[in-house]
Design an enzyme around this catalytic site. Structure first.
Site, PDB file in Angstrom:
ATOM      1  N   ARG A 141       0.825  -1.222   0.000  1.00  0.00           N
ATOM      2  CA  ARG A 141       0.000   0.000   0.000  1.00  0.00           C
ATOM      3  C   ARG A 141       0.856   1.269   0.000  1.00  0.00           C
ATOM      4  NH1 ARG A 141      -5.699  -1.159   2.265  1.00  0.00           N
ATOM      5  NH2 ARG A 141      -6.045  -3.035   1.065  1.00  0.00           N
ATOM      6  N   ARG A 191      -3.568   6.503   0.319  1.00  0.00           N
ATOM      7  CA  ARG A 191      -4.018   7.699   1.015  1.00  0.00           C
ATOM      8  C   ARG A 191      -2.980   8.386   1.890  1.00  0.00           C
ATOM      9  NH1 ARG A 191      -9.271   5.692   3.711  1.00  0.00           N
ATOM     10  NH2 ARG A 191      -8.063   3.765   3.598  1.00  0.00           N
ATOM     11  N   ARG A 198      -7.051  11.364  -7.001  1.00  0.00           N
ATOM     12  CA  ARG A 198      -8.216  10.496  -6.863  1.00  0.00           C
ATOM     13  C   ARG A 198      -9.520  11.279  -6.685  1.00  0.00           C
ATOM     14  NH1 ARG A 198      -8.998   5.819  -4.618  1.00  0.00           N
ATOM     15  NH2 ARG A 198     -11.118   6.486  -5.047  1.00  0.00           N
ATOM     16  N   ASP A 232      -6.574  -3.540  -7.349  1.00  0.00           N
ATOM     17  CA  ASP A 232      -7.117  -4.128  -6.123  1.00  0.00           C
ATOM     18  C   ASP A 232      -7.395  -5.596  -6.379  1.00  0.00           C
ATOM     19  OD1 ASP A 232      -8.252  -3.196  -3.320  1.00  0.00           O
ATOM     20  OD2 ASP A 232      -9.576  -4.750  -4.095  1.00  0.00           O
ATOM     21  N   TYR A 236     -14.510 -12.301   0.596  1.00  0.00           N
ATOM     22  CA  TYR A 236     -15.295 -11.123   0.178  1.00  0.00           C
ATOM     23  C   TYR A 236     -16.564 -11.539  -0.564  1.00  0.00           C
ATOM     24  CZ  TYR A 236     -11.531  -8.064   1.633  1.00  0.00           C
ATOM     25  OH  TYR A 236     -10.617  -7.401   2.398  1.00  0.00           O
TER      26      TYR A 236
HETATM   27  O1  1CP Z   1       0.407   0.576  -3.381  1.00  0.00           O
HETATM   28  C1  1CP Z   1      -0.231  -0.469  -3.284  1.00  0.00           C
HETATM   29  O2  1CP Z   1       0.099  -1.379  -2.476  1.00  0.00           O
HETATM   30  C2  1CP Z   1      -1.327  -0.667  -4.253  1.00  0.00           C
HETATM   31  C3  1CP Z   1      -2.474  -1.150  -4.315  1.00  0.00           C
HETATM   32  C4  1CP Z   1      -3.412  -2.061  -3.604  1.00  0.00           C
HETATM   33  C5  1CP Z   1      -3.232  -3.406  -3.245  1.00  0.00           C
HETATM   34  C6  1CP Z   1      -1.969  -4.230  -3.347  1.00  0.00           C
HETATM   35  C7  1CP Z   1      -4.742  -1.712  -3.287  1.00  0.00           C
HETATM   36  C8  1CP Z   1      -5.347  -0.395  -3.514  1.00  0.00           C
HETATM   37  N1  1CP Z   1      -5.371  -2.826  -2.812  1.00  0.00           N
HETATM   38  C9  1CP Z   1      -4.473  -3.854  -2.756  1.00  0.00           C
HETATM   39  C10 1CP Z   1      -4.719  -5.247  -2.363  1.00  0.00           C
HETATM   40  C11 1CP Z   1      -5.847  -5.543  -1.450  1.00  0.00           C
HETATM   41  N2  1CP Z   1      -7.132  -5.091  -1.495  1.00  0.00           N
HETATM   42  C12 1CP Z   1      -5.760  -6.472  -0.403  1.00  0.00           C
HETATM   43  C13 1CP Z   1      -4.537  -7.261  -0.088  1.00  0.00           C
HETATM   44  C14 1CP Z   1      -3.546  -6.428   0.620  1.00  0.00           C
HETATM   45  C15 1CP Z   1      -3.853  -6.115   2.055  1.00  0.00           C
HETATM   46  O3  1CP Z   1      -4.034  -7.074   2.830  1.00  0.00           O
HETATM   47  O4  1CP Z   1      -3.858  -4.947   2.397  1.00  0.00           O
HETATM   48  C16 1CP Z   1      -7.000  -6.540   0.218  1.00  0.00           C
HETATM   49  C17 1CP Z   1      -7.402  -7.392   1.399  1.00  0.00           C
HETATM   50  C18 1CP Z   1      -7.874  -5.659  -0.473  1.00  0.00           C
HETATM   51  C19 1CP Z   1      -9.295  -5.409  -0.209  1.00  0.00           C
HETATM   52  C20 1CP Z   1      -9.532  -3.974   0.080  1.00  0.00           C
HETATM   53  N3  1CP Z   1      -9.577  -3.019  -0.900  1.00  0.00           N
HETATM   54  C21 1CP Z   1      -9.645  -3.335   1.328  1.00  0.00           C
HETATM   55  C22 1CP Z   1      -9.599  -4.020   2.692  1.00  0.00           C
HETATM   56  C23 1CP Z   1     -10.984  -4.173   3.257  1.00  0.00           C
HETATM   57  C24 1CP Z   1     -11.006  -5.065   4.492  1.00  0.00           C
HETATM   58  O5  1CP Z   1     -11.448  -6.227   4.374  1.00  0.00           O
HETATM   59  O6  1CP Z   1     -10.577  -4.610   5.560  1.00  0.00           O
HETATM   60  C25 1CP Z   1      -9.783  -1.959   1.081  1.00  0.00           C
HETATM   61  C26 1CP Z   1      -9.977  -0.858   2.087  1.00  0.00           C
HETATM   62  C27 1CP Z   1      -9.747  -1.780  -0.331  1.00  0.00           C
HETATM   63  C28 1CP Z   1      -9.793  -0.498  -1.094  1.00  0.00           C
HETATM   64  C29 1CP Z   1      -8.460  -0.035  -1.550  1.00  0.00           C
HETATM   65  N4  1CP Z   1      -7.601  -0.756  -2.359  1.00  0.00           N
HETATM   66  C30 1CP Z   1      -6.486  -0.011  -2.631  1.00  0.00           C
HETATM   67  C31 1CP Z   1      -6.638   1.262  -1.999  1.00  0.00           C
HETATM   68  C32 1CP Z   1      -5.651   2.402  -2.092  1.00  0.00           C
HETATM   69  C33 1CP Z   1      -7.862   1.212  -1.316  1.00  0.00           C
HETATM   70  C34 1CP Z   1      -8.470   2.342  -0.474  1.00  0.00           C
HETATM   71  C35 1CP Z   1      -9.540   2.997  -1.216  1.00  0.00           C
HETATM   72  C36 1CP Z   1      -9.331   4.351  -1.773  1.00  0.00           C
HETATM   73  O7  1CP Z   1      -8.228   4.922  -1.837  1.00  0.00           O
HETATM   74  O8  1CP Z   1     -10.362   4.888  -2.195  1.00  0.00           O
END
Ligand code: 1CP
Length: 342
Positions: A28, A32, A41, A77, A152
């Site tokens: 990540r 943000r 964004r 994602d 999910y």
């Molecule tokens: O820089 C990076 O690492 C890039 C991108 C990235 C990655 C690798 C995003 C962007 N998502 C992910 C993978 C992801 N998505 C995982 C595996 C990694 C981890 O464990 O953190 C998981 C579980 C998700 C699912 C997901 N998508 C969640 C978690 C929800 C939960 O169950 O708690 C969330 C909040 C998202 C949205 C998301 N994905 C990525 C971002 C930057 C965001 C936030 C939303 C936004 O900015 O609007």
């Protein structure tokens, strides 16, 4: 060593080859915590942003420019391939993935679409745009592992207990395996598209596998993650396999076929190295919360992680999970400088 991403410190550490310095990137790292991310964004939904190669390229590059990390990770994602295949879902700000019609029955599983590679053309296009911009810096592609994706789809959104997921897993193992089999297919296709487009490594996120005992992991999850990672054995790029709270699953996760086992902050890397053995590198594992402590503490903990990482055949420095949105980006930049200087 050449000046190609395939010969970068990241790829070499993943393979257990000697490196000029420990490579560092952050899960990540795009997102943000960066003001430039929040700015770009504005007004663009998360899924929509993932589908726009111009935005994906810019957001992927932001942390590389700012922090000088040793790898980029594609901005996307884990639910992107599901949406591309036709599953009705959205990524809701402040919540995460939300599935309109959760998968609970045999009919639901039978109705789950397959992923045609063309449906994720925007991902291949993003990779192609990124490669010349990145030069010698490797790009990491990624996907969600079957268990985490299934959680999910079955829960309908984020969960703390995985009750409905486990209800299907224990209550109807045949249906569970049928679902994971389909998800493994989608994941292999999604990773292959990224590899063919030119990523230098892939990471399989099984973020929530730590909810399972080792026995249940081996019975219900390992066969499917093995199929994904094993299916990429000939692809020529290192495979990283990561989950949270997986201290007791590290051995099994290594057996799934990864070159690198990602470790959260709970297990010291020297212990993790002992568990995964000499055929795997490790990635991790500074507690993301440490970045909120005074710099002296960050430095002490980062040096400890580096020291303990020496026990493994190769070490990729990272956090034990993703960067938290409230993190001061200057601390991340300083941390990269520190890792590079040791
Ligand atoms: O820089 C990076 O690492 C890039 C991108 C990235 C990655 C690798 C995003 C962007 N998502 C992910 C993978 C992801 N998505 C995982 C595996 C990694 C981890 O464990 O953190 C998981 C579980 C998700 C699912 C997901 N998508 C969640 C978690 C929800 C939960 O169950 O708690 C969330 C909040 C998202 C949205 C998301 N994905 C990525 C971002 C930057 C965001 C936030 C939303 C936004 O900015 O609007």
């Amino acid at each position: 060593m050449s000046n190609l991403p395939a010969d970068s410190a990241l790829v070499r550490a993943c393979r257990g080859l000697d490196v000029p310095r420990t490579p560092v990137w952050f899960m990540r790292q795009a997102g943000r915590s960066l003001p430039e991310y929040r700015k770009i964004r504005q007004g663009a939904g998360m899924l929509e942003s993932c589908r726009r190669p111009d935005l994906v390229t810019e957001i992927t590059l932001q942390p590389v420019r700012r922090h000088d990390v040793d790898a980029a990770i594609l901005f996307s994602d884990i639910v992107v391939p599901l949406a591309a295949a036709g599953v009705d879902l959205d990524i809701v700000a402040g919540t995460g993935p939300v599935v309109a019609e959760p998968i609970r029955t045999a009919d639901d599983v039978a109705g789950l679409p397959v992923l045609e590679p063309e449906a994720v053309d925007f991902v291949a296009e993003s990779v192609r745009l990124l490669l010349p911009e990145l030069g010698a810096t490797p790009l990491i592609g990624f996907a969600g592992a079957p268990f985490t994706l299934a959680s999910y789809l079955i829960e309908g959104g984020p969960s703390r207990t995985y009750l409905k997921t486990k209800a299907m897993m224990y209550g109807d193992p045949q249906l569970w395996h049928a679902l994971c089999d389909r998800l493994a297919g989608i994941t292999v296709t999604f990773l292959q598209v990224q590899i063919e487009a030119g990523v230098s490594a892939v990471q399989l996120f099984d973020s929530w596998a730590g909810a399972l005992s080792e026995a249940d992991y081996r019975q219900y999850v390992l066969p499917h993650s093995s199929r994904v990672l094993g299916g990429l054995a000939e692809a020529g790029v290192p495979r990283i396999h990561f989950g949270v709270g997986t201290g007791l699953l590290l051995e099994a996760m290594g057996e799934a076929g990864a070159d690198v086992v990602g470790v959260d902050w709970r297990t010291p890397l020297d212990r993790a190295a002992q568990i995964v053995g000499p055929d795997h590198s490790v990635q991790g594992n500074l507690d993301p919360a440490v970045l909120f402590a005074p710099w002296e503490v960050v430095e002490r903990e980062a040096r400890r992680v580096l020291e303990q990482g020496k026990a493994a055949r190769g070490h990729v420095f990272n956090l034990g999970h993703g960067v938290m949105p409230e993190t001061d980006p200057d601390v991340l930049t300083r941390l990269v400088e520190l890792i590079h200087s040791v």
